[in-house]
Every structure is written in C-alpha cells, then in structure tokens.
Design a protein around this motif. Structure first.
Motif, PDB file in Angstrom:
ATOM      1  N   CYS A  32       0.836  -1.192   0.000  1.00 21.69           N
ATOM      2  CA  CYS A  32       0.000   0.000   0.000  1.00 21.69           C
ATOM      3  C   CYS A  32       0.874   1.247   0.000  1.00 21.69           C
ATOM      4  N   TYR A  33       0.581   2.154  -0.901  1.00 25.14           N
ATOM      5  CA  TYR A  33       1.331   3.399  -1.040  1.00 25.14           C
ATOM      6  C   TYR A  33       1.222   4.262   0.214  1.00 25.14           C
ATOM      7  N   MET A  34       0.097   4.168   0.924  1.00 24.42           N
ATOM      8  CA  MET A  34      -0.140   5.039   2.072  1.00 24.42           C
ATOM      9  C   MET A  34       0.370   4.459   3.394  1.00 24.42           C
ATOM     10  N   CYS A  35       0.168   3.168   3.615  1.00 28.10           N
ATOM     11  CA  CYS A  35       0.506   2.621   4.940  1.00 28.10           C
ATOM     12  C   CYS A  35       1.556   1.518   4.925  1.00 28.10           C
ATOM     13  N   GLY A  36       1.869   0.977   3.752  1.00 27.60           N
ATOM     14  CA  GLY A  36       2.884  -0.063   3.653  1.00 27.60           C
ATOM     15  C   GLY A  36       2.384  -1.489   3.856  1.00 27.60           C
ATOM     16  N   LYS A  37       1.112  -1.660   4.163  1.00 28.54           N
ATOM     17  CA  LYS A  37       0.547  -3.007   4.295  1.00 28.54           C
ATOM     18  C   LYS A  37       0.329  -3.594   2.898  1.00 28.54           C
ATOM     19  N   PRO A  38      -0.005  -4.874   2.808  1.00 30.64           N
ATOM     20  CA  PRO A  38      -0.260  -5.451   1.481  1.00 30.64           C
ATOM     21  C   PRO A  38      -1.413  -4.721   0.774  1.00 30.64           C
ATOM     22  N   ALA A  39      -1.197  -4.396  -0.478  1.00 30.25           N
ATOM     23  CA  ALA A  39      -2.216  -3.702  -1.269  1.00 30.25           C
ATOM     24  C   ALA A  39      -3.221  -4.707  -1.809  1.00 30.25           C
ATOM     25  N   GLN A  40      -4.407  -4.201  -2.122  1.00 28.29           N
ATOM     26  CA  GLN A  40      -5.449  -5.055  -2.688  1.00 28.29           C
ATOM     27  C   GLN A  40      -6.066  -4.474  -3.949  1.00 28.29           C
ATOM     28  N   GLU A  41      -5.931  -3.163  -4.152  1.00 31.99           N
ATOM     29  CA  GLU A  41      -6.578  -2.508  -5.283  1.00 31.99           C
ATOM     30  C   GLU A  41      -5.695  -1.387  -5.811  1.00 31.99           C
ATOM     31  N   TYR A  42      -5.981  -0.994  -7.042  1.00 35.51           N
ATOM     32  CA  TYR A  42      -5.343   0.201  -7.594  1.00 35.51           C
ATOM     33  C   TYR A  42      -6.285   1.385  -7.459  1.00 35.51           C
ATOM     34  N   HIS A  43      -5.705   2.552  -7.275  1.00 36.04           N
ATOM     35  CA  HIS A  43      -6.465   3.799  -7.123  1.00 36.04           C
ATOM     36  C   HIS A  43      -6.027   4.770  -8.215  1.00 36.04           C
ATOM     37  N   HIS A  44      -6.990   5.310  -8.947  1.00 34.60           N
ATOM     38  CA  HIS A  44      -6.701   6.319  -9.976  1.00 34.60           C
ATOM     39  C   HIS A  44      -6.605   7.677  -9.282  1.00 34.60           C
ATOM     40  N   HIS A  45      -5.453   7.974  -8.731  1.00 29.91           N
ATOM     41  CA  HIS A  45      -5.288   9.144  -7.873  1.00 29.91           C
ATOM     42  C   HIS A  45      -5.318  10.470  -8.618  1.00 29.91           C
ATOM     43  N   LEU A  46      -5.200  10.449  -9.942  1.00 32.56           N
ATOM     44  CA  LEU A  46      -5.282  11.691 -10.724  1.00 32.56           C
ATOM     45  C   LEU A  46      -6.610  11.812 -11.466  1.00 32.56           C
ATOM     46  N   GLY A  47      -7.514  10.885 -11.200  1.00 31.97           N
ATOM     47  CA  GLY A  47      -8.817  10.925 -11.853  1.00 31.97           C
ATOM     48  C   GLY A  47      -8.916   9.904 -12.976  1.00 31.97           C
ATOM     49  N   TYR A  48     -10.042   9.941 -13.686  1.00 34.12           N
ATOM     50  CA  TYR A  48     -10.354   8.925 -14.693  1.00 34.12           C
ATOM     51  C   TYR A  48     -10.238   9.424 -16.127  1.00 34.12           C
ATOM     52  N   ASP A  49      -9.706  10.621 -16.334  1.00 33.94           N
ATOM     53  CA  ASP A  49      -9.524  11.105 -17.696  1.00 33.94           C
ATOM     54  C   ASP A  49      -8.552  10.185 -18.431  1.00 33.94           C
ATOM     55  N   LYS A  50      -8.724  10.056 -19.737  1.00 31.53           N
ATOM     56  CA  LYS A  50      -7.955   9.098 -20.535  1.00 31.53           C
ATOM     57  C   LYS A  50      -6.446   9.237 -20.335  1.00 31.53           C
ATOM     58  N   GLU A  51      -5.958  10.460 -20.256  1.00 31.36           N
ATOM     59  CA  GLU A  51      -4.503  10.640 -20.093  1.00 31.36           C
ATOM     60  C   GLU A  51      -3.994  10.124 -18.742  1.00 31.36           C
ATOM     61  N   HIS A  52      -4.901   9.797 -17.807  1.00 29.32           N
ATOM     62  CA  HIS A  52      -4.506   9.316 -16.480  1.00 29.32           C
ATOM     63  C   HIS A  52      -4.920   7.874 -16.215  1.00 29.32           C
ATOM     64  N   TRP A  53      -5.361   7.165 -17.240  1.00 28.87           N
ATOM     65  CA  TRP A  53      -5.855   5.812 -17.026  1.00 28.87           C
ATOM     66  C   TRP A  53      -4.849   4.905 -16.339  1.00 28.87           C
ATOM     67  N   LEU A  54      -3.575   5.094 -16.585  1.00 25.76           N
ATOM     68  CA  LEU A  54      -2.574   4.234 -15.949  1.00 25.76           C
ATOM     69  C   LEU A  54      -1.751   4.974 -14.884  1.00 25.76           C
ATOM     70  N   ASP A  55      -2.225   6.140 -14.469  1.00 24.94           N
ATOM     71  CA  ASP A  55      -1.623   6.841 -13.335  1.00 24.94           C
ATOM     72  C   ASP A  55      -2.308   6.320 -12.078  1.00 24.94           C
ATOM     73  N   ILE A  56      -1.767   5.233 -11.561  1.00 23.53           N
ATOM     74  CA  ILE A  56      -2.417   4.529 -10.459  1.00 23.53           C
ATOM     75  C   ILE A  56      -1.431   4.299  -9.327  1.00 23.53           C
ATOM     76  N   ILE A  57      -1.986   4.111  -8.132  1.00 19.09           N
ATOM     77  CA  ILE A  57      -1.186   3.701  -6.978  1.00 19.09           C
ATOM     78  C   ILE A  57      -1.895   2.512  -6.342  1.00 19.09           C
ATOM     79  N   ALA A  58      -1.111   1.616  -5.778  1.00 17.73           N
ATOM     80  CA  ALA A  58      -1.660   0.446  -5.106  1.00 17.73           C
ATOM     81  C   ALA A  58      -2.008   0.821  -3.664  1.00 17.73           C
ATOM     82  N   LEU A  59      -3.206   0.412  -3.241  1.00 12.09           N
ATOM     83  CA  LEU A  59      -3.667   0.713  -1.892  1.00 12.09           C
ATOM     84  C   LEU A  59      -4.339  -0.506  -1.264  1.00 12.09           C
TER      85      LEU A  59
END
Length: 75
Positions: A32-59
């Motif tokens: 997890c990007y925020m707490c360091g525990k095992p991640a389970q999902e990806y988060h689109h932290h910059l939104g869902y616009d096409k240019e950000h589709w793969l701008d993700i962090i694991a949480l």
C-alpha cells in the motif's frame, strides 16, 4: 453521473489490460502506497480522464476508502 461511470469503467479496463500484458503487476503483489501493508486494489489518484488511465497507486482497502472519501462505502 453516467459519464463518470463510463470513464471510470474505461480506466479500470485499461488497468486490467495492462496487467494482462504484464506491463503492471497485480495490486496484490504490491504494498500500500499510504501505509505499507499489502495492497489489494489500484487507485486512480489523478482521476479517470484518458490521459490518467494508468496513473495509479496500489492501496489496501482501508486506505482506498480513505483516499476516495467514501466514508466506508464500497463503490
């Protein structure tokens, strides 16, 4: 509202395809990007616009809920 759901769906599909092609690891292989525990999902932290589709962090799920401000609601 329907447009947000549609772009959110497309963003999720882009992540799925990138995982299938081996371009990104499954979220469960990450910490997890925020707490360091095992991640389970990806988060689109910059939104869902096409240019950000793969701008993700694991949480982990609790951090994803916090990041989305869902107050405990699952999608």
């Amino acid at each position: 509202r329907w447009e947000l759901e549609r772009t959110r769906k497309y963003a999720g599909q882009a992540v799925y395809r990138a995982k299938k092609r081996g371009e990104i690891p499954p979220a469960t292989d990450c910490t997890c990007y925020m707490c360091g525990k095992p991640a389970q999902e990806y988060h689109h932290h910059l939104g869902y616009d096409k240019e950000h589709w793969l701008d993700i962090i694991a949480l982990c799920i609790p951090c994803h809920v916090e990041a989305d401000g869902r107050g405990g609601r699952r999608y």
